[in-house]
Write a protein that holds these residues in place. Structure first.
Motif, PDB file in Angstrom:
ATOM      1  N   LEU A 251     -49.395   9.507 -63.633  1.00  0.00           N
ATOM      2  CA  LEU A 251     -49.853  10.895 -63.754  1.00  0.00           C
ATOM      3  C   LEU A 251     -49.277  11.752 -62.623  1.00  0.00           C
ATOM      4  O   LEU A 251     -48.815  12.876 -62.854  1.00  0.00           O
ATOM      5  CB  LEU A 251     -51.382  10.955 -63.694  1.00  0.00           C
ATOM      6  CG  LEU A 251     -52.141  10.785 -65.024  1.00  0.00           C
ATOM      7  CD1 LEU A 251     -53.648  10.776 -64.775  1.00  0.00           C
ATOM      8  CD2 LEU A 251     -51.789  11.894 -66.013  1.00  0.00           C
ATOM      9  N   ARG A 252     -49.309  11.193 -61.404  1.00  0.00           N
ATOM     10  CA  ARG A 252     -48.779  11.968 -60.255  1.00  0.00           C
ATOM     11  C   ARG A 252     -47.308  12.302 -60.469  1.00  0.00           C
ATOM     12  O   ARG A 252     -46.882  13.439 -60.246  1.00  0.00           O
ATOM     13  CB  ARG A 252     -48.943  11.166 -58.958  1.00  0.00           C
ATOM     14  CG  ARG A 252     -50.342  11.246 -58.400  1.00  0.00           C
ATOM     15  CD  ARG A 252     -50.370  10.901 -56.911  1.00  0.00           C
ATOM     16  NE  ARG A 252     -51.729  10.971 -56.431  1.00  0.00           N
ATOM     17  CZ  ARG A 252     -52.594   9.942 -56.429  1.00  0.00           C
ATOM     18  NH1 ARG A 252     -52.209   8.761 -56.875  1.00  0.00           N
ATOM     19  NH2 ARG A 252     -53.826  10.109 -55.990  1.00  0.00           N
ATOM     20  N   ASP A 253     -46.548  11.293 -60.926  1.00  0.00           N
ATOM     21  CA  ASP A 253     -45.120  11.538 -61.201  1.00  0.00           C
ATOM     22  C   ASP A 253     -44.965  12.673 -62.205  1.00  0.00           C
ATOM     23  O   ASP A 253     -44.156  13.585 -62.016  1.00  0.00           O
ATOM     24  CB  ASP A 253     -44.466  10.280 -61.813  1.00  0.00           C
ATOM     25  CG  ASP A 253     -44.078   9.294 -60.726  1.00  0.00           C
ATOM     26  OD1 ASP A 253     -44.260   9.640 -59.541  1.00  0.00           O
ATOM     27  OD2 ASP A 253     -43.615   8.179 -61.081  1.00  0.00           O
ATOM     28  N   ALA A 254     -45.734  12.572 -63.296  1.00  0.00           N
ATOM     29  CA  ALA A 254     -45.598  13.566 -64.361  1.00  0.00           C
ATOM     30  C   ALA A 254     -46.021  14.942 -63.868  1.00  0.00           C
ATOM     31  O   ALA A 254     -45.372  15.947 -64.193  1.00  0.00           O
ATOM     32  CB  ALA A 254     -46.442  13.130 -65.567  1.00  0.00           C
ATOM     33  N   LEU A 255     -47.086  14.987 -63.057  1.00  0.00           N
ATOM     34  CA  LEU A 255     -47.602  16.285 -62.583  1.00  0.00           C
ATOM     35  C   LEU A 255     -46.606  17.004 -61.667  1.00  0.00           C
ATOM     36  O   LEU A 255     -46.702  18.217 -61.483  1.00  0.00           O
ATOM     37  CB  LEU A 255     -48.940  16.084 -61.853  1.00  0.00           C
ATOM     38  CG  LEU A 255     -50.147  15.810 -62.777  1.00  0.00           C
ATOM     39  CD1 LEU A 255     -51.347  15.316 -61.960  1.00  0.00           C
ATOM     40  CD2 LEU A 255     -50.531  17.048 -63.578  1.00  0.00           C
ATOM     41  N   ALA A 256     -45.678  16.219 -61.108  1.00  0.00           N
ATOM     42  CA  ALA A 256     -44.672  16.840 -60.231  1.00  0.00           C
ATOM     43  C   ALA A 256     -43.779  17.788 -61.021  1.00  0.00           C
ATOM     44  O   ALA A 256     -43.202  18.723 -60.462  1.00  0.00           O
ATOM     45  CB  ALA A 256     -43.836  15.751 -59.556  1.00  0.00           C
ATOM     46  N   MET A 258     -44.640  18.854 -64.545  1.00  0.00           N
ATOM     47  CA  MET A 258     -45.239  19.505 -65.740  1.00  0.00           C
ATOM     48  C   MET A 258     -46.724  19.755 -65.503  1.00  0.00           C
ATOM     49  O   MET A 258     -47.302  19.285 -64.519  1.00  0.00           O
ATOM     50  CB  MET A 258     -45.025  18.631 -66.985  1.00  0.00           C
ATOM     51  CG  MET A 258     -45.625  17.249 -66.886  1.00  0.00           C
ATOM     52  SD  MET A 258     -45.163  16.168 -68.259  1.00  0.00           S
ATOM     53  CE  MET A 258     -43.546  15.602 -67.774  1.00  0.00           C
ATOM     54  N   GLY A 259     -47.340  20.459 -66.415  1.00  0.00           N
ATOM     55  CA  GLY A 259     -48.758  20.774 -66.313  1.00  0.00           C
ATOM     56  C   GLY A 259     -49.635  19.590 -66.695  1.00  0.00           C
ATOM     57  O   GLY A 259     -49.140  18.580 -67.220  1.00  0.00           O
ATOM     58  N   MET A 266     -48.179  12.672 -72.108  1.00  0.00           N
ATOM     59  CA  MET A 266     -47.073  11.740 -71.893  1.00  0.00           C
ATOM     60  C   MET A 266     -47.593  10.360 -71.436  1.00  0.00           C
ATOM     61  O   MET A 266     -47.179   9.316 -71.941  1.00  0.00           O
ATOM     62  CB  MET A 266     -46.127  12.325 -70.848  1.00  0.00           C
ATOM     63  CG  MET A 266     -44.781  11.647 -70.841  1.00  0.00           C
ATOM     64  SD  MET A 266     -43.726  12.397 -69.591  1.00  0.00           S
ATOM     65  CE  MET A 266     -44.093  11.356 -68.214  1.00  0.00           C
ATOM     66  N   VAL A 267     -48.537  10.377 -70.491  1.00  0.00           N
ATOM     67  CA  VAL A 267     -49.039   9.098 -69.967  1.00  0.00           C
ATOM     68  C   VAL A 267     -49.918   8.393 -71.022  1.00  0.00           C
ATOM     69  O   VAL A 267     -49.936   7.168 -71.114  1.00  0.00           O
ATOM     70  CB  VAL A 267     -49.789   9.327 -68.624  1.00  0.00           C
ATOM     71  CG1 VAL A 267     -50.361   8.022 -68.094  1.00  0.00           C
ATOM     72  CG2 VAL A 267     -48.840   9.935 -67.591  1.00  0.00           C
ATOM     73  N   ALA A 268     -50.600   9.185 -71.860  1.00  0.00           N
ATOM     74  CA  ALA A 268     -51.404   8.587 -72.944  1.00  0.00           C
ATOM     75  C   ALA A 268     -50.486   7.802 -73.881  1.00  0.00           C
ATOM     76  O   ALA A 268     -50.799   6.683 -74.300  1.00  0.00           O
ATOM     77  CB  ALA A 268     -52.149   9.674 -73.714  1.00  0.00           C
ATOM     78  N   GLU A 269     -49.372   8.395 -74.188  1.00  0.00           N
ATOM     79  CA  GLU A 269     -48.385   7.758 -75.072  1.00  0.00           C
ATOM     80  C   GLU A 269     -47.928   6.417 -74.471  1.00  0.00           C
ATOM     81  O   GLU A 269     -47.827   5.408 -75.155  1.00  0.00           O
ATOM     82  CB  GLU A 269     -47.199   8.739 -75.223  1.00  0.00           C
ATOM     83  CG  GLU A 269     -46.077   8.283 -76.115  1.00  0.00           C
ATOM     84  CD  GLU A 269     -46.490   8.273 -77.573  1.00  0.00           C
ATOM     85  OE1 GLU A 269     -47.293   9.136 -77.965  1.00  0.00           O
ATOM     86  OE2 GLU A 269     -46.004   7.380 -78.300  1.00  0.00           O
ATOM     87  N   ALA A 270     -47.686   6.445 -73.158  1.00  0.00           N
ATOM     88  CA  ALA A 270     -47.114   5.262 -72.498  1.00  0.00           C
ATOM     89  C   ALA A 270     -48.151   4.165 -72.249  1.00  0.00           C
ATOM     90  O   ALA A 270     -47.802   2.985 -72.223  1.00  0.00           O
ATOM     91  CB  ALA A 270     -46.482   5.674 -71.170  1.00  0.00           C
ATOM     92  N   THR A 271     -49.429   4.543 -72.055  1.00  0.00           N
ATOM     93  CA  THR A 271     -50.414   3.531 -71.614  1.00  0.00           C
ATOM     94  C   THR A 271     -51.505   3.214 -72.628  1.00  0.00           C
ATOM     95  O   THR A 271     -52.189   2.202 -72.508  1.00  0.00           O
ATOM     96  CB  THR A 271     -51.143   4.024 -70.342  1.00  0.00           C
ATOM     97  OG1 THR A 271     -51.832   5.245 -70.662  1.00  0.00           O
ATOM     98  CG2 THR A 271     -50.187   4.264 -69.190  1.00  0.00           C
ATOM     99  N   ARG A 281     -58.563  13.263 -65.546  1.00  0.00           N
ATOM    100  CA  ARG A 281     -58.055  12.582 -64.346  1.00  0.00           C
ATOM    101  C   ARG A 281     -56.935  13.409 -63.699  1.00  0.00           C
ATOM    102  O   ARG A 281     -56.860  13.555 -62.474  1.00  0.00           O
ATOM    103  CB  ARG A 281     -57.535  11.188 -64.750  1.00  0.00           C
ATOM    104  CG  ARG A 281     -57.102  10.332 -63.605  1.00  0.00           C
ATOM    105  CD  ARG A 281     -58.286   9.829 -62.796  1.00  0.00           C
ATOM    106  NE  ARG A 281     -57.845   9.197 -61.564  1.00  0.00           N
ATOM    107  CZ  ARG A 281     -58.470   9.308 -60.412  1.00  0.00           C
ATOM    108  NH1 ARG A 281     -59.591   9.984 -60.321  1.00  0.00           N
ATOM    109  NH2 ARG A 281     -58.001   8.707 -59.339  1.00  0.00           N
ATOM    110  N   ALA A 282     -56.052  13.982 -64.543  1.00  0.00           N
ATOM    111  CA  ALA A 282     -54.935  14.797 -64.030  1.00  0.00           C
ATOM    112  C   ALA A 282     -55.479  16.001 -63.270  1.00  0.00           C
ATOM    113  O   ALA A 282     -54.975  16.344 -62.195  1.00  0.00           O
ATOM    114  CB  ALA A 282     -54.049  15.245 -65.194  1.00  0.00           C
TER     115      ALA A 282
END
Ligand code: SAM
Length: 291
Positions: A251-256, A258-259, A266-271, A281-282
């Motif tokens: 999530l931290r990576d993605a938040l860097a 995107m919103g 994106m993380v839901a898709e992956a996990t 959580r984000a």
């Protein structure tokens, strides 16, 4: 030697005397109809019935008009009671061991008694029947080919997490007992340590309000924030889903870049963790300055 009897729906049955030795007798986990005929015969025909709570067992016996010499065998008095029960066995008596519900020794007293009875040369007889763990597994819809029963986890968060870590590599459905007021916290810890696996919460089995809920651990943790009744938790074997620590990192990576909403998707898709849970959580990671 006792020649007892029991009554079902007004019909009386003679039990005969129970064979000498220790009889480990399962009793119902809620629905009184789940007692076996052998259990009734054994309880009616035993010289003594060793019970965790004599009043509780007395009510179960009364439902079948069984009169018995009840002796207490609970966690606290076990060390004092054991020699007396072993003496009865040595004298050729029959003693039935029961717990409040289900199968003795399964998260219930009896292990040392059975061990010492065997060591002393007494006969030990199985009178099997209900157990909440097996009943839950049989209706949960989770894999049942291999399962690991772990009973109650430690009550405090730190001990619980350590225990969950020790269970994390086991390639079998985990079967756990839990108190209702700890359920949500335990499910959340399980999601964090084991990854957001599929799980089931089986409540009040064989009773009027029996329910089985299946879903991801995180979703069940939210759904069962306030709950009553008796509960078995089942957790599916590992499937490669990321533990929550990894989810936070993702999530931290993605938040860097995107919103929160896009990152959660994106993380839901992956996990496989629900998007709603990840969105919340984000937002809290952003508040903590993580994104
Ligand atoms: N010896 C018992 C057995 O064989 O199932 C278990 C005894 S343990 C002290 C009691 C726990 O079993 C409860 O806190 C609950 O987790 C589980 N349990 C017992 N009866 C249940 C029921 N009817 N439905 C769901 N869980 C039950």
């Amino acid at each position: 030697m006792k020649l007892g009897s029991f009554v079902i729906d007004g019909a009386t049955f003679n039990a005969g005397a129970a064979a000498p030795g220790l009889h480990v007798v399962a009793t119902p986990i809620g629905n009184l109809g789940d007692v076996t005929l052998r259990a009734l015969k054994t309880l009616a025909g035993a010289d003594a019935v060793a019970a965790e709570d004599t009043r509780h067992t007395g009510r179960m016996l009364a439902a079948y008009s069984i009169t018995a010499t009840l002796i207490r065998y609970d966690e606290h008095g076990a060390a004092d009671q054991r020699p007396k029960i072993l003496e009865r066995l040595e004298n050729g008596q029959s003693v039935a061991l029961v717990s409040d519900a289900g199968t003795p020794l399964i998260s219930d007293p009896g292990y040392r008694l059975v061990r010492e009875a065997r060591d002393s040369g007494a006969l030990v007889h199985a009178v099997p029947g209900a157990s909440a763990a097996i009943a839950a597994l049989s209706v949960s819809g989770l894999p049942s080919d291999a399962f690991h029963f772990a009973g109650f986890l430690p009550a405090k968060a730190a001990g619980r997490r350590t225990a969950l870590e020790a269970l994390s590599g086991i390639k079998a459905t985990l079967v756990l007992y839990e108190a209702p007021h700890r359920l949500s916290a335990m499910l959340a810890d399980a999601a964090a340590v084991l990854g957001d696996r599929e799980a089931a919460v089986a409540r009040e089995l064989t009773k009027r309000f029996e329910t089985v809920a299946r879903g991801r651990l995180s979703a069940l943790a939210e759904a069962f924030e306030s709950v009553k009744g008796e509960i078995v938790v089942l957790v599916a074997p590992p499937s490669g889903l990321a533990p929550i620590a990894d989810v936070d990192a993702a999530l931290r990576d993605a938040l860097a870049s995107m919103g929160a909403s896009q990152a959660a998707a994106m993380v839901a898709e992956a996990t496989g963790v629900p998007r709603k849970t990840l969105y919340r959580r984000a937002l809290s990671l952003k508040d903590d300055g993580g994104g």
